[in-house]
Scaffold this motif. Structure first.
Motif, PDB file in Angstrom:
ATOM      1  N   ALA A 555       0.627  -1.180  -0.255  1.00  0.00           N
ATOM      2  CA  ALA A 555       0.152   0.061  -0.100  1.00  0.00           C
ATOM      3  C   ALA A 555       0.891   1.222  -0.193  1.00  0.00           C
ATOM      4  CB  ALA A 555      -0.809   0.033   1.225  1.00  0.00           C
ATOM      5  N   PHE A 556       1.846   1.286   0.672  1.00  0.00           N
ATOM      6  CA  PHE A 556       2.908   2.358   1.088  1.00  0.00           C
ATOM      7  C   PHE A 556       3.595   2.684  -0.410  1.00  0.00           C
ATOM      8  CE2 PHE A 556       6.856   4.622   1.775  1.00  0.00           C
ATOM      9  CZ  PHE A 556       6.398   5.772   2.419  1.00  0.00           C
ATOM     10  N   PHE A 557       4.053   1.789  -1.123  1.00  0.00           N
ATOM     11  CA  PHE A 557       4.423   1.932  -2.382  1.00  0.00           C
ATOM     12  C   PHE A 557       3.306   2.127  -3.626  1.00  0.00           C
ATOM     13  CE2 PHE A 557       8.377   0.531  -0.365  1.00  0.00           C
ATOM     14  CZ  PHE A 557       9.356   1.320  -1.173  1.00  0.00           C
ATOM     15  N   ASP A 558       2.393   1.564  -3.500  1.00  0.00           N
ATOM     16  CA  ASP A 558       1.398   1.741  -4.523  1.00  0.00           C
ATOM     17  C   ASP A 558       0.853   3.497  -4.379  1.00  0.00           C
ATOM     18  OD1 ASP A 558       0.778  -0.390  -5.567  1.00  0.00           O
ATOM     19  OD2 ASP A 558      -0.943  -1.059  -4.329  1.00  0.00           O
ATOM     20  N   SER A 559       1.340   3.989  -3.358  1.00  0.00           N
ATOM     21  CA  SER A 559       0.516   5.544  -3.181  1.00  0.00           C
ATOM     22  C   SER A 559       1.479   6.318  -3.835  1.00  0.00           C
ATOM     23  CB  SER A 559       0.442   5.837  -1.563  1.00  0.00           C
ATOM     24  OG  SER A 559       1.959   5.732  -1.131  1.00  0.00           O
ATOM     25  N   ILE A 560       2.692   5.906  -4.253  1.00  0.00           N
ATOM     26  CA  ILE A 560       3.646   6.760  -4.812  1.00  0.00           C
ATOM     27  C   ILE A 560       3.550   7.017  -6.258  1.00  0.00           C
ATOM     28  CG2 ILE A 560       6.316   6.820  -5.479  1.00  0.00           C
ATOM     29  CD1 ILE A 560       6.854   4.987  -3.028  1.00  0.00           C
ATOM     30  N   GLU A 561       3.540   8.566  -6.439  1.00  0.00           N
ATOM     31  CA  GLU A 561       3.370   8.579  -7.884  1.00  0.00           C
ATOM     32  C   GLU A 561       4.485   9.241  -8.469  1.00  0.00           C
ATOM     33  OE1 GLU A 561      -0.117  11.669 -10.214  1.00  0.00           O
ATOM     34  OE2 GLU A 561       1.191  12.692  -8.284  1.00  0.00           O
ATOM     35  N   VAL A 562       5.085   8.065  -9.430  1.00  0.00           N
ATOM     36  CA  VAL A 562       6.273   8.199 -10.286  1.00  0.00           C
ATOM     37  C   VAL A 562       6.186   9.106 -11.323  1.00  0.00           C
ATOM     38  CG1 VAL A 562       6.834   5.906  -9.352  1.00  0.00           C
ATOM     39  CG2 VAL A 562       5.834   6.237 -11.665  1.00  0.00           C
ATOM     40  N   ALA A 563       4.974   9.544 -11.877  1.00  0.00           N
ATOM     41  CA  ALA A 563       5.071  10.487 -13.022  1.00  0.00           C
ATOM     42  C   ALA A 563       3.583  11.093 -12.997  1.00  0.00           C
ATOM     43  CB  ALA A 563       5.287   9.924 -14.305  1.00  0.00           C
ATOM     44  N   PRO A 564       3.272  12.052 -13.352  1.00  0.00           N
ATOM     45  CA  PRO A 564       1.908  12.617 -13.486  1.00  0.00           C
ATOM     46  C   PRO A 564       0.742  11.433 -13.692  1.00  0.00           C
ATOM     47  CG  PRO A 564       3.182  14.192 -14.460  1.00  0.00           C
ATOM     48  CD  PRO A 564       4.111  12.896 -14.313  1.00  0.00           C
ATOM     49  N   GLY A 565       0.135  11.010 -12.936  1.00  0.00           N
ATOM     50  CA  GLY A 565      -0.928  10.203 -12.901  1.00  0.00           C
ATOM     51  C   GLY A 565      -0.646   8.498 -12.997  1.00  0.00           C
ATOM     52  N   VAL A 566       0.743   8.657 -12.797  1.00  0.00           N
ATOM     53  CA  VAL A 566       1.257   7.028 -12.897  1.00  0.00           C
ATOM     54  C   VAL A 566       1.862   6.706 -11.443  1.00  0.00           C
ATOM     55  CG1 VAL A 566       2.887   5.578 -14.093  1.00  0.00           C
ATOM     56  CG2 VAL A 566       1.801   7.183 -15.130  1.00  0.00           C
ATOM     57  N   HIS A 567       1.288   5.673 -11.037  1.00  0.00           N
ATOM     58  CA  HIS A 567       1.651   5.290  -9.649  1.00  0.00           C
ATOM     59  C   HIS A 567       2.680   4.119  -9.688  1.00  0.00           C
ATOM     60  CE1 HIS A 567      -0.851   7.417  -6.850  1.00  0.00           C
ATOM     61  NE2 HIS A 567      -1.319   7.820  -7.988  1.00  0.00           N
ATOM     62  N   ALA A 568       3.454   3.993  -8.554  1.00  0.00           N
ATOM     63  CA  ALA A 568       4.362   2.488  -8.525  1.00  0.00           C
ATOM     64  C   ALA A 568       3.568   1.448  -8.321  1.00  0.00           C
ATOM     65  CB  ALA A 568       5.291   2.556  -7.591  1.00  0.00           C
ATOM     66  N   ASN A 569       4.078   0.388  -8.796  1.00  0.00           N
ATOM     67  CA  ASN A 569       3.498  -0.990  -8.495  1.00  0.00           C
ATOM     68  C   ASN A 569       3.894  -1.655  -7.197  1.00  0.00           C
ATOM     69  OD1 ASN A 569       2.081  -3.925  -8.513  1.00  0.00           O
ATOM     70  ND2 ASN A 569       2.234  -3.518 -10.880  1.00  0.00           N
ATOM     71  N   GLY A 570       3.248  -1.616  -6.229  1.00  0.00           N
ATOM     72  CA  GLY A 570       3.771  -2.073  -4.769  1.00  0.00           C
ATOM     73  C   GLY A 570       3.737  -3.306  -5.038  1.00  0.00           C
ATOM     74  N   ARG A 571       2.660  -4.253  -5.406  1.00  0.00           N
ATOM     75  CA  ARG A 571       2.834  -5.799  -5.495  1.00  0.00           C
ATOM     76  C   ARG A 571       3.891  -6.343  -6.450  1.00  0.00           C
ATOM     77  NH1 ARG A 571       1.050  -8.691  -1.505  1.00  0.00           N
ATOM     78  NH2 ARG A 571      -1.081  -7.214  -1.534  1.00  0.00           N
ATOM     79  N   MET A 572       4.026  -5.677  -7.510  1.00  0.00           N
ATOM     80  CA  MET A 572       4.952  -6.291  -8.459  1.00  0.00           C
ATOM     81  C   MET A 572       6.606  -5.946  -7.927  1.00  0.00           C
ATOM     82  SD  MET A 572       5.787  -5.108 -12.492  1.00  0.00           S
ATOM     83  CE  MET A 572       6.587  -3.685 -12.005  1.00  0.00           C
ATOM     84  N   THR A 573       6.847  -4.904  -7.328  1.00  0.00           N
ATOM     85  CA  THR A 573       8.049  -4.603  -6.531  1.00  0.00           C
ATOM     86  C   THR A 573       8.242  -5.123  -5.225  1.00  0.00           C
ATOM     87  OG1 THR A 573       7.201  -2.414  -5.732  1.00  0.00           O
ATOM     88  CG2 THR A 573       8.358  -2.490  -8.087  1.00  0.00           C
TER      89      THR A 573
END
Length: 678
Positions: A555-573
């Motif tokens: 959940a913490f990494f899913d909340s990260i916006e790596v680019a405008p409108g694009v979020h990190a994939n916490g489950r994959m990473t």
């Protein structure tokens, strides 16, 4: 495929340090390069900017890179060292069949652009004609086997590796394969950036057909066939997140079951063509993808099968042909997909090709000149200290039962540690390198590697075999052998510095070691026992506790916006993020214990604790193009460098103490919300 964990590609040099003896020479440096810092930034606002901002500013991206970081910088240094070794051999004649002849001649072949451009696409003409001569579907299977042996994957992949339920024996395994763009989302997603890449792919495929000698009408037809086949495959593919479930991707079948489940696929022709004549069982990784491959092979007209397989040949061979083909290949796969602006100079390609085809031969030369035996011994001591620290942390876990702790300690105690280089080198005497064409030499190298792999089928696993060459700037954990491996290539600055004290080295290479150890206990690795078998050794309650804590990280990494409108994939990473978290905790504890008897001094204005975290952050310094950020977020199981710092450190209590971070700082995370696993 087998779950093997790696750090992302990097660049570094191994030197010797005190390695946790608690005794530091007074002349040892802080190891931190002050120019790497941006002291206008606040540690609690973005520690990544604070620790790496100076490096980022002084290392702007050159046109040949879509991403350039500390790892890349070391890899480039290594490549220059290897270039010197190879060019020395290439400058003189050597006995035919000797390793020196093979290394030197292959380098010269790759460097000979005049010959490559004169030959054009002639080296693949006979292969294209062979594919065009297909008359019936049965002939396709023998051809698929031939292409697979040459390193050309179409429809599905086959390899031989350890049986994850019987890790001492190698087994034949199938996995999803065949997508030119590599990732299923490029065929299925409808966002503007992905749609633009898919449109560019269509243009690219047509250009490549035409450069290979096809007329425009045939090329356009080929585009439709390629998109049809690969989109159908993509729809049957599992996502990268789904591929992280080892149980779901382990489906052992007898040959009778394989033939029953996929009756239209000519298994006898395919396997015999691969040299597998007595296969009793096959492990099917992703059954739906194999089923779709069989459906396509059964339903697609032979003339379209030929067009598709010709494309796979063209796509695989492009970089081994003339400049025009290589440039077009670069324009799509590098410029369009990742934002790289220029091709690398030919010498870099030549060094990489030789280092790949004759990997351990080059590696042997590399370690003889650049990796002293004493450095390997220092690493052994450091690894032992980290193992002790991880064992202590396991014993102190409040959420884990004694029963599971005992099994975890058994697994930790049986880690197989590989450092620097293998004890036994590969024999390349049967690999022929000769002056015919770049492509033909690549084919022979692929056939040699294939034969080496396929010969393992049904035989015991060689647990001393290395999955990386010694010159590689990387590290890995392999669950089926329960091994951690640190090649000589990564054991250099900024990971390991003989002149720096333990604060620096535990923060850098120490965390890397802890990272790989923790992979044995991440969301995937924890599912393998001490013998490398996919076997549940956790109590039900402990497994639930682990998953609950891992979900906080997702959940913490899913909340990260790596680019405008694009979020990190916490489950994959998740696996890599857990390994970073564990590596930091384990190495910091080992560092404090190693220096307890003789505490280190403040150096360059930083306490030892501060230098530990600065060294860690500097490992992940990088610049990345916007296109590459989008691409890596789709395909890379590692978080982006910035977030391996700014998303990892807020969950480490010692970092707060070292830099006086409080609730007033943007990076502050309340204790109750912090990740806590290992």
């Amino acid at each position: 495929m087998k779950v093997t964990h790696y750090l992302p590609l990097a660049a570094a040099c191994l030197m010797m340090v005190g390695c946790g003896t608690g005794k530091q020479k007074a002349e040892m440096t802080a190891g931190i390069q002050l120019a790497n810092l941006d002291t206008t930034a606040l540690p609690g606002s973005s520690f990544y900017q604070y620790a790496c901002g100076g490096w980022i500013e002084s290392h702007p991206l050159s046109p040949e890179y879509s991403q350039y970081g500390s790892f890349t910088e070391l890899a480039e240094n290594n490549r220059k060292q290897i270039q010197g070794l190879i060019e020395e051999l290439a400058a003189t004649q050597h006995e035919a069949g000797s390793v020196a002849q093979k290394v030197g001649d292959l380098y010269k072949i790759v460097m000979d652009s005049v010959k490559l451009n004169k030959e054009g696409v002639a080296p693949i003409k006979a292969d294209l004609e062979q594919i065009a001569s297909l008359k019936d579907k049965e002939a396709v299977y023998a051809l698929l086997a031939d292409l697979r042996k040459q390193g050309i994957g179409a429809y599905l992949g086959l390899y031989v590796a350890a049986d994850e339920m019987n890790s001492n024996e190698n087994a034949v395994q199938l996995y999803q394969s065949g997508l030119s763009m590599g990732e299923r989302d490029y065929y299925l997603a409808t966002d503007p950036s992905t749609t633009a890449i898919r449109d560019a792919f269509r243009t690219h495929v047509q250009k490549m057909y035409q450069l290979a000698g096809f007329d425009e009408a045939t090329a356009k037809k080929g585009v439709e066939v390629v998109l049809d086949v690969e989109t159908r495959l993509a729809k049957a593919f599992r996502s990268r997140t789904e591929l992280r479930d080892p149980h779901a991707n382990y489906n052992k079948m007898s040959m009778e079951e394989v033939k029953k489940n996929y009756p239209t696929f000519n298994w006898d022709a395919y396997l015999s063509g691969l040299g597998l004549t007595d296969v009793k069982e096959i492990i099917v990784g992703q059954p739906a993808s194999v089923a779709e491959a069989a459906n396509i092979l059964n339903s697609l007209p032979v003339d379209q099968q030929a067009l598709y397989l010709q494309w796979k040949l063209i796509d695989s061979a492009a970089n081994f042909l003339n400049d025009e083909m290589a440039q077009q290949n670069f324009d799509f796969y590098e410029r369009t997909m990742s934002g790289t602006q220029e091709m690398q100079p030919r010498w870099k390609t030549a060094v990489s090709v030789v280092s790949s085809a004759l990997g351990e031969a080059v590696g042997q030369m590399y370690v003889e000149k650049y990796f002293p035996a004493a450095a390997k011994e220092r690493m052994v001591s450091l690894v032992k200290n980290l193992q002790t620290s991880l064992g202590e942390r396991i014993n102190n876990l409040a959420w884990m039962s004694d029963e599971t702790k005992k099994k975890a300690q058994e697994k930790l105690a049986t880690f197989h540690v590989k450092i620097g280089y293998p004890d036994k080198w590969k024999d390349y005497s049967t690999l022929e390198i000769k002056d015919d064409s770049y492509w033909n030499n690549f084919k022979r190298a692929s056939l040699w590697n294939y034969a080496e792999m396929i010969a393992k089928a049904g035989k015991p696993v060689d647990k001393d075999e290395w999955l990386m060459t010694p010159q590689t700037v990387n590290a890995y954990y392999n669950p089926t052998t329960n091994e951690i491996c640190f090649p000589a290539g990564i054991l250099q600055y900024p990971f390991f510095d003989m002149n720096a004290d333990d604060a620096f080295n535990y923060g850098a290479i120490g965390v890397v070691i802890g990272h790989e150890m923790t992979h044995g206990f991440d969301d995937q690795g924890r599912q393998y026992d001490k013998d490398g078998n996919l076997k549940d050794w956790w109590t039900e309650e402990d497994a639930k506790n682990f998953e609950k804590r891992a979900d906080v990280m997702v959940a913490f990494f899913d909340s990260i916006e790596v680019a405008p409108g694009v979020h990190a994939n916490g489950r994959m990473t998740l696996g890599e993020n857990i390994a970073d978290h564990g590596g930091l905790q384990v190495s910091y504890q080992a560092f404090k214990k190693a220096t307890a008897a003789a505490p280190l001094e403040v150096k360059d204005g930083f306490t030892p604790e501060q230098r530990f975290f600065l060294a860690y952050a500097n490992v992940w310094a990088n610049n990345t193009r916007p296109e590459a950020i989008l691409q890596l977020t789709k395909i890379d199981v590692h978080s982006l460098g910035k977030w391996r710092v700014d998303a990892a450190l807020p969950h480490i209590a010692a970092w707060y103490e070292a830099f006086g971070i409080t609730e007033k700082d943007p990076m502050f995370v309340p204790v109750a919300e912090r990740i806590s696993i290992w």
